[in-house]
Design an enzyme around this catalytic site. Structure first.
Site, mmCIF file in Angstrom:
data_model
loop_
_atom_site.group_PDB
_atom_site.id
_atom_site.type_symbol
_atom_site.label_atom_id
_atom_site.label_comp_id
_atom_site.label_asym_id
_atom_site.label_seq_id
_atom_site.Cartn_x
_atom_site.Cartn_y
_atom_site.Cartn_z
ATOM 1 N N THR A 285 0.871 -1.178 0.000
ATOM 2 C CA THR A 285 0.000 0.000 0.000
ATOM 3 C C THR A 285 0.912 1.233 0.000
ATOM 4 O OG1 THR A 285 -0.172 0.037 2.421
ATOM 5 C CG2 THR A 285 -1.852 -1.204 1.244
ATOM 6 N N LYS B 210 7.533 1.661 3.251
ATOM 7 C CA LYS B 210 8.579 2.111 4.187
ATOM 8 C C LYS B 210 7.997 2.704 5.465
ATOM 9 C CE LYS B 210 9.551 4.613 0.688
ATOM 10 N NZ LYS B 210 9.918 5.289 -0.515
ATOM 11 N N GLU C 11 7.712 11.177 -4.993
ATOM 12 C CA GLU C 11 6.589 10.595 -4.252
ATOM 13 C C GLU C 11 5.334 11.404 -4.605
ATOM 14 O OE1 GLU C 11 6.811 7.997 -1.819
ATOM 15 O OE2 GLU C 11 8.833 7.737 -2.563
ATOM 16 N N LYS D 295 14.512 5.673 4.830
ATOM 17 C CA LYS D 295 15.365 4.586 4.332
ATOM 18 C C LYS D 295 16.606 4.430 5.217
ATOM 19 C CE LYS D 295 13.797 5.212 -0.425
ATOM 20 N NZ LYS D 295 13.996 6.028 -1.626
ATOM 21 N N GLY E 9 11.177 2.663 -9.037
ATOM 22 C CA GLY E 9 10.578 2.087 -10.236
ATOM 23 C C GLY E 9 9.800 0.811 -9.919
#
Ligand code: HSE
Length: 339
Positions: free
Chosen positions: A96, A125, A210, A225, A316
């Site tokens: 999602t 994330k 984003e 990240k 990607g």
């Protein structure tokens, strides 16, 4: 292996395409035969214990519809959480959208899956940045696998390199470019003299950014990240709140020109040493971190081996789908092919 997939965005669509195309190859090389038994999108779900038709799932999304409209298998309004309690999947793929400001729903998906004994692959994330130490504990407690290699570096196997390096050496610190959008913007500003707003608009047009580009330009995506990386590779029980963060929104073109005059380039660097930090920093023109366009680069500082750098695409749909397949193969091999 029976899969439940939550989220039907570009990563999932690329994954479904790849699962169909590589079915024979995955079976021949790994004895792996994944079957999608449940999927959910914002309209509801489709569930079938012997496996859903991938061409039908892709066709309904191509028409802009919901999987819940598929005859015989569609369940309009069924939530992701209900899907997990009602289907027979052994693996959840959480795909999602990453909502950094609202990770609760995805967190609920991961917790539900763990508590029902499902292995989990997350490409989302947000829940990881919010609670990775607790999630890893919950997965271990329930004796299930928890993989998320697509969250950092997309298809570029950043964790694999770092884990292999850490096994024979000691990772002392990390400096990395973990966000392609900001790298693209800074690259365009340096090399083509573009204005910040034009470079951002171009990055959005190319699909790097984003949905809300503030996650990119304010360093939120890179910080997220970095937290994941620090937990997994450096054993830091860190969350998003532990990262010092400065983005590139207010970047002064004069600062870029001064860096250029000194033979250097400004990059949005995510670093993990004493502290976790995301901020614009100068690197030498010949530094391995001076990557162009939307590339990512992760540079490990090793006690014995010196610097090791991995460069590759960090975003990607197809790239990230390969990371999901990598995680799936790893789970399959770790659990002894018993599913
Ligand atoms: N917006 C992200 C980037 C995509 O620019 O790197 C991958 O997380």
């Amino acid at each position: 292996m029976r899969l439940a997939i939550l989220g039907m965005g570009h990563v999932t669509r690329a994954l479904l395409q790849m699962l169909a195309e590589r079915h024979a190859d995955l079976y021949r090389r790994f004895g792996l035969a994944p079957r999608v038994v449940a999927v959910a999108d914002t309209g509801g779900a489709a569930v079938h214990d012997t496996g859903l038709s991938i061409p039908e799932l892709l066709a309904v999304k191509q028409r802009g519809g919901s999987v819940s409209a598929l005859p015989g298998v569609g369940l309009p309004g069924l939530s992701g959480k209900r899907v997990l309690t009602e289907c027979s999947a052994e693996v959840l793929i959480e795909a999602t959208p990453s909502r950094m400001d609202a990770p609760q729903e995805a967190l609920g998906h991961l917790q539900t899956a763990f508590c029902h004994g499902m292995h989990v692959i997350s490409v989302n994330k947000a829940p990881l940045a919010a609670a990775l130490p607790a999630l890893r504990e919950l997965a271990a407690y329930n004796r299930v696998e928890f993989c998320f290699s697509g969250t950092v570096g997309a298809g570029t196997p950043v964790f694999s390199l770092a884990q292999a390096s850490a096994a024979g050496d000691e990772v002392l610190g990390v400096e990395a470019i973990l966000n392609g959008t900001t790298n693209y913007i800074l690259h365009q500003m340096h090399e083509h003299g573009s204005a910040y707003a034009d470079a951002l608009a171009e990055a959005q047009r190319l699909g790097y950014a984003e949905a809300d580009p503030s996650a990119d330009v304010d360093g939120i995506d890179a910080a997220t990240k970095l937290v994941i990386f620090a937990n997994l590779i450096l054993g830091r029980a860190a969350t998003f709140a532990d990262v010092e963060r400065e983005g590139i929104r207010e970047i002064d073109p004069g600062r870029l020109r001064a860096a250029e005059a000194a033979g250097r380039r400004l990059k949005l660097i995510a670093s993990c040493g004493e502290t976790l930090r995301v901020a614009p920093q100068e690197v030498a023109v010949d530094s391995p971190l001076n990557v162009s366009g939307s590339l990512n680069a992760v540079s490990l500082r090793l006690r014995y081996g010196g610097e090791v750098t991995l460069i590759g695409r960090g975003a990607g749909g197809p790239e990230t789908a390969t990371a999901v397949i990598r995680d799936l193969v790893n789970i399959w091999q770790r659990i002894g092919n018993s599913a």
